[in-house]
Design a protein around this motif. Structure first.
Motif, PDB file in Angstrom:
ATOM      1  N   ASN A 105      -2.622  -1.374  -3.391  1.00 48.25           N
ATOM      2  CA  ASN A 105      -2.585  -0.619  -4.650  1.00 48.25           C
ATOM      3  C   ASN A 105      -1.205  -0.647  -5.299  1.00 48.25           C
ATOM      4  O   ASN A 105      -0.915   0.162  -6.172  1.00 48.25           O
ATOM      5  N   ARG A 115      -8.416  -4.846  -0.166  1.00 47.62           N
ATOM      6  CA  ARG A 115      -8.987  -3.586  -0.652  1.00 47.62           C
ATOM      7  C   ARG A 115      -8.025  -2.414  -0.478  1.00 47.62           C
ATOM      8  O   ARG A 115      -8.181  -1.375  -1.114  1.00 47.62           O
ATOM      9  N   GLN A 116      -7.038  -2.567   0.407  1.00 46.25           N
ATOM     10  CA  GLN A 116      -6.067  -1.499   0.631  1.00 46.25           C
ATOM     11  C   GLN A 116      -4.839  -1.621  -0.271  1.00 46.25           C
ATOM     12  O   GLN A 116      -4.021  -0.708  -0.323  1.00 46.25           O
ATOM     13  N   ARG A 151       0.854  -1.188   0.000  1.00 41.29           N
ATOM     14  CA  ARG A 151       0.000   0.000   0.000  1.00 41.29           C
ATOM     15  C   ARG A 151       0.888   1.235   0.000  1.00 41.29           C
ATOM     16  O   ARG A 151       1.716   1.418   0.898  1.00 41.29           O
ATOM     17  N   GLU A 193      -2.320   8.193  -4.710  1.00 38.91           N
ATOM     18  CA  GLU A 193      -3.463   7.661  -5.438  1.00 38.91           C
ATOM     19  C   GLU A 193      -3.013   7.204  -6.823  1.00 38.91           C
ATOM     20  O   GLU A 193      -2.222   7.880  -7.497  1.00 38.91           O
ATOM     21  N   CYS A 241       7.169   1.303   1.727  1.00 37.27           N
ATOM     22  CA  CYS A 241       5.743   1.329   2.024  1.00 37.27           C
ATOM     23  C   CYS A 241       5.349   0.065   2.775  1.00 37.27           C
ATOM     24  O   CYS A 241       6.109  -0.895   2.866  1.00 37.27           O
ATOM     25  N   ASP A 242       4.129   0.078   3.317  1.00 36.38           N
ATOM     26  CA  ASP A 242       3.607  -1.066   4.058  1.00 36.38           C
ATOM     27  C   ASP A 242       3.317  -2.227   3.122  1.00 36.38           C
ATOM     28  O   ASP A 242       2.774  -2.047   2.026  1.00 36.38           O
ATOM     29  N   LEU A 279       1.180  -5.728   2.966  1.00 35.38           N
ATOM     30  CA  LEU A 279       0.036  -6.364   3.614  1.00 35.38           C
ATOM     31  C   LEU A 279      -0.010  -7.870   3.408  1.00 35.38           C
ATOM     32  O   LEU A 279      -0.895  -8.533   3.941  1.00 35.38           O
ATOM     33  N   GLU A 286     -10.725  -8.030   3.133  1.00 33.71           N
ATOM     34  CA  GLU A 286     -10.763  -6.697   3.730  1.00 33.71           C
ATOM     35  C   GLU A 286      -9.404  -6.003   3.675  1.00 33.71           C
ATOM     36  O   GLU A 286      -9.326  -4.773   3.623  1.00 33.71           O
ATOM     37  N   ASN A 287      -8.319  -6.774   3.695  1.00 29.43           N
ATOM     38  CA  ASN A 287      -6.982  -6.191   3.562  1.00 29.43           C
ATOM     39  C   ASN A 287      -6.600  -5.961   2.103  1.00 29.43           C
ATOM     40  O   ASN A 287      -5.852  -5.040   1.786  1.00 29.43           O
TER      41      ASN A 287
END
Length: 610
Positions: free
Chosen positions: A551, A548-549, A497, A501, A518-519, A521, A545-546
């Motif tokens: 990118n 979705r974050q 993530r 944007e 960056c993180d 996940l 749910e994770n």
């Protein structure tokens, strides 16, 4: 970031388990001895009074390989430093042949065995005979057969099918048969953990410092050459601390041999459960994780320090922290370690070192204060090494100034005494195999929790992710945009993530010009790239749910284990992604290497078609 379809789990009913696959044993507290049931004491002479039972039973311990579920019915036992009491639920225990064998030791009881009949209710049919052998110093444990999705998945690959089996033949006795019924085999105590005197002294001091209420929260940094037992020491220390504290923070800085994540990561984890197995048995999502993408940081030490600083910034200093470091302690590796010490400011440093090993100097506070690092200078140095990133200036220690004081920490020496300590080339198992096992342990989370046949990865439904929903970056080498999809297909990727944007006027792919810090996940396998519909097909155990974050996809120099590709069950004809007809002389077939210490620019987005 776009629609995602798929991810189905096949569910099967969990079969009922009876009393089969269980074994009970009792041990006296004290020093080690061969494992198993205590021998029946010899009958006393007719004219003498029988001695008490505990006087006739020698102290015992059980060193074993295999896997089982352990529950203490009465008293307490110790396993890799963790004390298992009767009020605790069953714990999964893993002792594979690739690591030193675990030893189960009894702890002395503090009270007579009242209520023992109720504690032995699972063994009602043998209760009368067993109770006659117990003494106030006995510990009673229940061993049960253990089967997990992770172990089923690992054992389904032929190279690892004998992972939990002994390496040598043992004498077959009734006791061996009972232990084998639950999945463990007794072995010599010499194959267990050999705790040296220096290790005991260091552990006692660290436990006292971590449990003292009148002092600050300790930060313990463990360092030393390869194959000196750093990971084992960390597990033992964490288990000992969990006997007294509810949780421990653990920071992994060894990107080649990680504890709770697949390889190539720097992470910070909150540990609340004992560590009773090697890394592939306890893969979990850390509190903070960054995917560095390689098993060595020699290619880009500057980014490695940026990553370490980023992860360490999440440490809240509420509970003790144990930091693991790399085994690269020669040349620039030692200079980098000095930088890390200045960056993390530990209160204790545990230096694992073998006798007559001259490549690593004692890391005393005075030595670290005077010696230059890779990016920082010592007290007597006139000029530090110049770097391009401004982040290094922010964390540079005040020791770079001429009037700075020496760092304050306590140095503890630990001299391992196991065979071949410090000789990396003679390790029990090659490090690349251990890394593959960690990846397999992570992918084992894709298996159904129900007991049944192992599902091959190609039978699982992947997620479909549009090109325009995620940015893409190859970490370890420069790849032309026209060839980027060839590199990504059938690759291991970090699901990350980034704060920016994702914007792209076209349908992608979205390419990053620089590697972001960056993180991360989680991880996945790009099992297919659909160019017509502009979709990635990604297989991952990360929950929706994770996802979705996510990118950003980061592709590093961590490859999928070969046993997954060549052992695809149920595939007819040629195996996908596997070929023996490959020409290494083709331009671009080899790996490209970056130049070290180049100034990095801020990463940006770039849109292009593959």
């Amino acid at each position: 970031g776009g629609s995602r379809r798929g991810w189905r789990r096949r569910r099967r009913r969990r079969p009922r388990r009876g009393r089969a696959g269980r074994a009970a044993a009792a041990w006296r507290g004290g020093a080690r001895r061969g494992g198993g049931r205590p021998p029946r004491p010899a009958p006393p002479p007719p004219a003498s009074r029988p001695p008490p039972p505990h006087a006739a039973l020698p102290p015992q311990a059980l060193t074993f390989t295999g896997k089982c579920r352990l529950r203490c019915l009465y008293g307490a036992v110790r396993l890799l430093g963790f004390a298992v009491a009767s009020h605790q639920p069953g714990l999964p225990v893993f002792s594979p042949a690739t690591h030193c064998a675990l030893s189960l030791e009894a702890l002395p009881a503090e009270r007579p065995p009242r209520g023992l009949r109720a504690a032995l209710s699972p063994l009602a049919e043998a209760r009368v005979k067993v109770m006659a052998r117990f003494s106030p110093e006995c510990a009673v444990v229940l061993l049960e057969h253990l089967d997990t999705p992770v172990t089923r998945f690992l054992l389904s690959h032929p190279p690892l099918s004998r992972l939990f089996e002994p390496q040598e033949e043992s004498s077959f006795t009734p006791e061996d048969a009972v232990l084998a019924s639950v999945g463990i085999v007794k072995c010599s105590s010499e194959r267990g953990l050999l705790v040296s005197e220096s290790m005991l002294v260091a552990l006692e001091e660290l436990i006292q410092a971590c449990c003292a209420e009148d002092e600050g929260v300790p930060v313990v940094l463990v360092c030393g050459p390869k194959n000196t037992g750093k990971s084992t020491f960390n597990r033992y220390l964490i288990n000992l601390l969990l006997n007294r504290l509810p949780s421990i923070e653990y920071m992994e800085c060894d990107i080649g041999q990680t504890e709770f994540t697949p390889p190539g990561c720097v992470s910070l984890s909150n540990v609340t459960e004992p560590i009773l197995g090697p890394p592939f048995t306890h893969q979990q999502m850390p509190c903070k994780m960054v995917y560095y993408g390689q098993t060595s940081c020699e290619q880009d030490t500057e980014r490695y320090l940026d990553v370490v600083k980023y992860v360490f910034s999440s440490y809240k200093k509420e509970v003790p922290l144990v930091i693991n470091t790399m085994g690269w302690v020669k040349g620039e590796g030692l200079l980098l370690l000095i930088d890390i010490i200045r960056l993390l400011s530990p209160s204790h440093i545990v230096q694992m070192d073998v006798y007559d090993w001259k490549a690593m100097a004692p890391l005393t506070p005075e030595y670290v204060h005077l010696s230059p690092g890779l990016y920082t200078k010592g007290k007597q140095q006139a000029k530090c090494k110049q770097v391009g990133a401004s982040e290094v200036e922010n964390w540079r220690s005040s020791e770079g100034e001429g009037d700075a004081s020496a760092p304050e920490y306590k140095l503890l020496y630990v001299h391992p005494e196991f065979p071949r300590a410090g000789i990396a080339g003679e390790a029990r198992v090659h490090s690349s195999i251990l890394r593959d096992m960690s990846i397999l342990g992570y992918l084992g989370q894709l298996q159904s929790p129900d007991i049944g046949a192992v599902l091959p990865l190609h039978s699982l439904v992947p997620y479909q992710v549009p090109f325009s929903a995620v940015a893409l970056r190859v970490i370890h080498s420069d790849v032309a945009p026209t060839n980027i999809m060839y590199a990504v297909n059938a690759s291991w990727v970090g699901l990350c993530r980034i704060p920016d944007e994702i914007k792209c006027e076209s349908e992608g792919p979205v390419l990053l010009t620089q590697t972001p810090v960056c993180d991360c996940l989680g991880f996945g396998i790009v099992r297919g790239v659909e160019m017509e519909r502009k979709l990635y097909h990604i297989l991952t155990p990360v929950p929706p749910e994770n996802l979705r974050q996510v990118n950003c996809l980061l592709l590093g120099n961590i490859s999928i284990p070969n046993c997954i590709l060549v052992g695809q069950q149920g595939v007819e004809g040629e195996i996908p992604y596997v070929t023996s007809d490959y020409n290494y002389s083709i331009l671009g077939s080899g790996k490209l290497k970056k130049k070290k210490h180049f100034k990095r620019r801020e990463y940006a987005f770039e849109c292009d078609y593959a």
